[in-house]
Design a protein around this motif. Structure first.
Motif, PDB file in Angstrom:
ATOM      1  N   LEU A   1      -3.038   9.210   0.853  1.00 23.39           N
ATOM      2  CA  LEU A   1      -2.753   8.326  -0.279  1.00 23.39           C
ATOM      3  C   LEU A   1      -2.537   6.890   0.197  1.00 23.39           C
ATOM      4  CD1 LEU A   1      -2.004   8.100  -3.360  1.00 23.39           C
ATOM      5  CD2 LEU A   1       0.347   8.377  -2.651  1.00 23.39           C
ATOM      6  N   CYS A   2      -1.694   6.732   1.208  1.00 20.62           N
ATOM      7  CA  CYS A   2      -1.394   5.381   1.705  1.00 20.62           C
ATOM      8  C   CYS A   2      -2.640   4.734   2.307  1.00 20.62           C
ATOM      9  CB  CYS A   2      -0.288   5.423   2.746  1.00 20.62           C
ATOM     10  SG  CYS A   2       1.290   5.889   2.055  1.00 20.62           S
TER      11      CYS A   2
ATOM     12  N   ALA B   1       0.434  12.333   1.795  1.00 20.91           N
ATOM     13  CA  ALA B   1       0.990  10.979   1.710  1.00 20.91           C
ATOM     14  C   ALA B   1       0.201  10.016   2.595  1.00 20.91           C
ATOM     15  CB  ALA B   1       2.459  10.972   2.116  1.00 20.91           C
TER      16      ALA B   1
ATOM     17  N   LEU C   1       4.374  17.063   2.965  1.00 21.58           N
ATOM     18  CA  LEU C   1       4.361  15.721   2.389  1.00 21.58           C
ATOM     19  C   LEU C   1       3.462  14.795   3.215  1.00 21.58           C
ATOM     20  CD1 LEU C   1       5.509  13.422   0.548  1.00 21.58           C
ATOM     21  CD2 LEU C   1       7.260  13.106   2.278  1.00 21.58           C
ATOM     22  N   PHE C   2       3.529  14.922   4.527  1.00 22.55           N
ATOM     23  CA  PHE C   2       2.908  13.914   5.385  1.00 22.55           C
ATOM     24  C   PHE C   2       1.394  13.826   5.232  1.00 22.55           C
ATOM     25  CE2 PHE C   2       6.713  14.027   8.485  1.00 22.55           C
ATOM     26  CZ  PHE C   2       7.409  13.241   7.598  1.00 22.55           C
TER      27      PHE C   2
ATOM     28  N   LEU D   1      10.698  18.718   1.497  1.00 21.60           N
ATOM     29  CA  LEU D   1      10.613  17.775   2.601  1.00 21.60           C
ATOM     30  C   LEU D   1      11.479  18.170   3.793  1.00 21.60           C
ATOM     31  CD1 LEU D   1       9.615  15.037   3.568  1.00 21.60           C
ATOM     32  CD2 LEU D   1      11.628  14.054   2.549  1.00 21.60           C
ATOM     33  N   GLN D   2      12.684  18.649   3.519  1.00 17.70           N
ATOM     34  CA  GLN D   2      13.610  18.887   4.628  1.00 17.70           C
ATOM     35  C   GLN D   2      13.190  20.075   5.481  1.00 17.70           C
ATOM     36  OE1 GLN D   2      17.621  18.660   3.449  1.00 17.70           O
ATOM     37  NE2 GLN D   2      17.234  16.923   2.113  1.00 17.70           N
TER      38      GLN D   2
ATOM     39  N   PHE E   1       4.238  12.516 -10.632  1.00 15.67           N
ATOM     40  CA  PHE E   1       5.635  12.651 -10.265  1.00 15.67           C
ATOM     41  C   PHE E   1       6.507  13.011 -11.450  1.00 15.67           C
ATOM     42  CE2 PHE E   1       5.886  11.448  -5.961  1.00 15.67           C
ATOM     43  CZ  PHE E   1       7.181  11.773  -5.612  1.00 15.67           C
ATOM     44  N   ILE E   2       6.224  12.404 -12.590  1.00 15.04           N
ATOM     45  CA  ILE E   2       7.065  12.726 -13.729  1.00 15.04           C
ATOM     46  C   ILE E   2       6.449  13.846 -14.554  1.00 15.04           C
ATOM     47  CG2 ILE E   2       8.350  10.589 -13.939  1.00 15.04           C
ATOM     48  CD1 ILE E   2       6.307   9.476 -15.683  1.00 15.04           C
ATOM     49  N   GLY E   3       5.508  14.550 -13.968  1.00 15.86           N
ATOM     50  CA  GLY E   3       5.004  15.754 -14.622  1.00 15.86           C
ATOM     51  C   GLY E   3       3.982  15.497 -15.707  1.00 15.86           C
TER      52      GLY E   3
ATOM     53  N   ALA F   1      -0.572   8.733  -9.280  1.00 11.91           N
ATOM     54  CA  ALA F   1       0.404   9.422  -8.444  1.00 11.91           C
ATOM     55  C   ALA F   1       1.759   9.431  -9.130  1.00 11.91           C
ATOM     56  CB  ALA F   1       0.505   8.735  -7.087  1.00 11.91           C
ATOM     57  N   PHE F   2       2.063   8.294  -9.712  1.00 11.72           N
ATOM     58  CA  PHE F   2       3.311   8.133 -10.411  1.00 11.72           C
ATOM     59  C   PHE F   2       3.446   9.126 -11.567  1.00 11.72           C
ATOM     60  CE2 PHE F   2       6.360   6.094 -12.996  1.00 11.72           C
ATOM     61  CZ  PHE F   2       7.166   5.438 -12.097  1.00 11.72           C
TER      62      PHE F   2
ATOM     63  N   VAL G   1       1.909  14.885  -3.161  1.00 18.07           N
ATOM     64  CA  VAL G   1       3.057  14.192  -2.579  1.00 18.07           C
ATOM     65  C   VAL G   1       4.337  14.660  -3.264  1.00 18.07           C
ATOM     66  CG1 VAL G   1       4.194  11.954  -2.364  1.00 18.07           C
ATOM     67  CG2 VAL G   1       1.784  12.154  -1.846  1.00 18.07           C
TER      68      VAL G   1
ATOM     69  N   SER H   1       7.374  16.529  -1.471  1.00 12.65           N
ATOM     70  CA  SER H   1       8.696  15.929  -1.328  1.00 12.65           C
ATOM     71  C   SER H   1       9.802  16.902  -1.745  1.00 12.65           C
ATOM     72  CB  SER H   1       8.786  14.646  -2.151  1.00 12.65           C
ATOM     73  OG  SER H   1       8.794  14.934  -3.511  1.00 12.65           O
TER      74      SER H   1
ATOM     75  N   VAL I   1      12.643  11.677 -17.279  1.00  8.12           N
ATOM     76  CA  VAL I   1      11.757  12.755 -16.855  1.00  8.12           C
ATOM     77  C   VAL I   1      12.128  14.051 -17.574  1.00  8.12           C
ATOM     78  CG1 VAL I   1      10.975  14.096 -14.881  1.00  8.12           C
ATOM     79  CG2 VAL I   1      11.370  11.665 -14.630  1.00  8.12           C
TER      80      VAL I   1
ATOM     81  N   PHE J   1       7.676   5.884  -3.745  1.00  5.66           N
ATOM     82  CA  PHE J   1       8.094   7.287  -3.647  1.00  5.66           C
ATOM     83  C   PHE J   1       7.712   7.905  -2.302  1.00  5.66           C
ATOM     84  CE2 PHE J   1       4.403   6.863  -6.428  1.00  5.66           C
ATOM     85  CZ  PHE J   1       3.432   7.580  -5.746  1.00  5.66           C
TER      86      PHE J   1
ATOM     87  N   SER K   1       0.797  -1.224   0.000  1.00  2.00           N
ATOM     88  CA  SER K   1       0.000   0.000   0.000  1.00  2.00           C
ATOM     89  C   SER K   1       0.831   1.276   0.000  1.00  2.00           C
ATOM     90  CB  SER K   1      -0.911   0.023   1.224  1.00  2.00           C
ATOM     91  OG  SER K   1      -1.665  -1.149   1.281  1.00  2.00           O
TER      92      SER K   1
ATOM     93  N   PRO L   1       8.186  19.321   6.313  1.00  3.84           N
ATOM     94  CA  PRO L   1       7.777  17.924   6.139  1.00  3.84           C
ATOM     95  C   PRO L   1       6.267  17.724   6.163  1.00  3.84           C
ATOM     96  CG  PRO L   1       8.799  18.279   8.293  1.00  3.84           C
ATOM     97  CD  PRO L   1       9.049  19.504   7.495  1.00  3.84           C
TER      98      PRO L   1
END
Lengths: 311, 310
Positions: free
Chosen positions: B286-287, B283, B279-280, B272-273, B249-251, B245-246, B265, B269, A264, A146, A142, B276
């Protein structure tokens, strides 16, 4: 004999599939809006024409297609349009070093851990370890790689400062990317092994082995695990494909100079030759992986000769 | 019963009833059919119930959540960039000062829409191809199976990316691109089942009574394949959410200012630093969706296909 025939048929299919992919990619790519030229408006028409001429972009599409196919057969993927005329083949090989290292590491790690977890869960059927394995299996499927990558780089990299969060260079840089990719492998592998082990442990030949007075270890590793492993080999193909796909994104997150990054970028800047190159490369990689796993399966399991394995 | 009691019994105490012929035919209890049995099995599966519960909650928030604070998903406010959750910005704000609560639930809505649409397309194409191919067999089957085989061996990511390069990314094009390869597993499942079922006696009976192919397929065969179809649809949903989602990610996913869970997400990301929380929240949602549908799928498989249970 059957084996050879099967292998040849499969090879034939692979080539047809590849040709379809190449053709579809080629024509779709050329129907993309925009051209690969940067700052197109500012270019004087003469220079523009010259560039188009050099890269053969002025020829009619069918001619470009035939030229491309001709070069492809010789293993030449052309020159990148954005990376100052670097050869695409060269770039792919360079990127593949990083990508393949991370991918292989993730696969090996995931399979080994998944194997142990699955066996342990099956032996303690219904126990604590079994429950943990079940949770890992569901969570691993799940949580996308990423998201895993994000979580790992935040906790391990930023919070605890244990490992580098990005870039490439030392071995430490490969750990987090591989880990985030391997989670899914652990989940699937442990699930399959557990199911198979539970089934195998129930078989009559396990009782025979016990009755013969064999030790517990011999029974588990010689008799149970070997039989349980066979079906598990079938998931290796899809798992490898999953890692290859996942690495596209995970590489971007960890800023790894692998193929994923080229891909990408090439899509975003309309770099025709690079898009073609990466697509073909991925297609070949995935097709060959599945092919090899299928053949392996037939070799490993003498009960299933390939004719049966196809359905 | 003791000896003494036995002696106190006299013949007068008994009455001749005779044998009731029909009593043996009567059902002692309520009939438990396939679906009823399945529901019962499903209810006792705590994993599946949790999954269903999570789906209901997330579904509720995806549609009602945006109404809960007075913002919207696209208005930018430079005064409150990158703020952690405060006041009624329950999830904080992003780098444009957009409310993340709004964006997260809107994104969940978009992701769910794409997933359900893709599953619907898979269902329509997969069931049609699979049942026609399995039922008629022969040359039709030959041709359809070759197509399936080729589509099956083309890496789906590549097709999806290519399709999205030409279509303008939006909810329907993404769902369509996902189902170009997505229907293949469905077709395989349905075909295998129909192959098995079509030689059953009830099909022969229907043929003898003069039923046409169409009638047999839609009234007799497909209803009997419903179990595996439902299972396949349930697993198609998390897979579609993952691929969407994928793509973000690649636009190649949903275009801003519209968001999907994947694009959120991805945006999260990047920072993230420092931030955070960006993202959380997405994410986690989503999960949870992926988890819920996987649990539900496992539960449905146990309930609808007890033979597969392990």
């Amino acid at each position: 004999m059957d084996m050879i025939k099967y292998t040849l048929t499969r090879l034939g299919y692979m080539i047809v599939t590849l040709w379809i992919i190449v053709t579809a990619t080629f024509f779709l790519m050329h129907s993309l809006p925009g051209t690969p030229l940067q700052n197109e408006e500012k270019l004087p028409p003469l220079i523009r024409d010259q560039i188009m001429e050099t890269y053969g972009l002025n020829d009619p599409l069918p001619v470009q297609y035939m030229n491309f196919l001709g070069r492809l057969v010789q293993g030449d993927l052309g020159k990148s349009l954005t990376y100052d005329g670097r050869s695409v083949t060269e770039m792919l090989l360079e990127g593949f070093q990083a990508s393949s290292f991370i991918g292989m590491q993730a696969l090996v790690f995931g399979v080994v851990v998944g194997l142990f977890l699955g066996v342990a869960a099956a032996l303690r059927h219904g126990g604590l370890l079994d429950n943990i394995a079940t949770i890992v299996a569901v969570a691993g499927v799940s949580i996308p790689s990423f998201v895993m990558a994000g979580l790992l780089s935040y906790w391990v990299g930023v919070k605890w400062q244990l490992l580098p969060t990005a870039l490439w260079g030392t071995y430490e840089h490969t750990i987090l990317p591989s880990l985030s990719l391997s989670f899914f492998v652990i989940a699937q592998m442990s699930r399959y092994i557990r199911t198979e082990m539970v089934e195998v442990l129930d078989q009559d030949y396990m009782k025979t082995a016990k009755a013969k007075g064999l030790g517990r270890q011999a029974i588990i590793f010689r008799h149970a695990l070997r039989n349980a492993l066979i079906p598990a080999v079938t998931v290796l193909g899809p798992l490898a494909v999953n890692i290859i796909t996942g690495s596209l994104v995970v590489e971007t997150i960890f800023a790894i100079p692998g193929i994923g990054e080229f891909f990408v970028q090439s899509i975003q800047v309309n770099d025709y030759t690079l898009i073609m190159g990466v697509t073909i490369f991925y297609a070949v990689l995935i097709l060959v992986t599945i092919f090899v796993v299928d053949i392996l399966y037939g070799i490993i399991d003498p009960r299933i000769r390939l004719a049966g394995a196809r359905e | 019963m003791s000896e003494k009691n036995m002696k106190s019994l006299t013949p007068e105490m008994f009455e001749f009833v005779g044998m009731n012929e029909s009593a043996g035919e009567e059902m002692a209890r309520e009939r438990v059919g396939f679906w009823k049995d399945a529901v019962r099995r499903f209810r006792t599966n705590w994993g599946a119930m949790i999954g269903l519960f999570i789906i209901l909650i997330i579904g509720f928030f995806a549609f009602a959540g945006p109404l809960m604070n007075g913002y919207d998903y696209e208005s930018q406010n430079i005064a409150i960039q990158n703020m952690e959750p405060f006041e009624d910005h329950y999830f904080g704000t992003d780098s444009f000062g957009r409310d993340l609560w709004q964006r997260t639930w809107n994104g969940a809505q978009v992701s769910l829409q794409i997933a359900f649409l893709a599953a619907l397309f898979d269902l329509l194409i997969g069931v049609t191809v699979g049942s026609v191919s399995g039922y008629f067999g022969g040359r039709v089957d030959m041709v359809l199976q070759r197509i399936v085989e080729i589509l099956y061996s083309i890496p789906n990511l590549i097709i999806i990316i290519l399709m999205l390069l030409i279509f303008e990314p939006g909810i329907i094009p993404i769902a369509l691109a996902l189902s170009i390869t997505g229907w293949v597993p469905m077709a395989r499942v349905v075909r295998a089942q129909i192959l098995k079922l079509k030689s059953q006696e009830y099909v022969l009976a229907a043929r003898t009574l003069g039923a046409g192919h169409r009638h047999i397929l839609t009234r007799h065969l497909i209803p009997n394949v419903m179990g595996p179809i439902i299972i396949a649809v349930t697993f198609a949903i998390p897979s579609a959410i993952f691929f969407e989602a994928f793509l973000s990610f690649i636009g190649l996913g949903i275009r801003p200012p519209l968001a999907s869970l994947g694009s959120l997400v991805f945006d999260g990301s990047k920072f993230l630093q420092i931030y955070p929380y960006q993202l959380f929240y997405p994410a986690t949602v989503l999960c949870l969706i992926m988890l819920a549908f996987n649990l539900l799928g496992d539960g449905l498989r146990d309930a609808l296909d007890p033979r597969m249970r392990k």
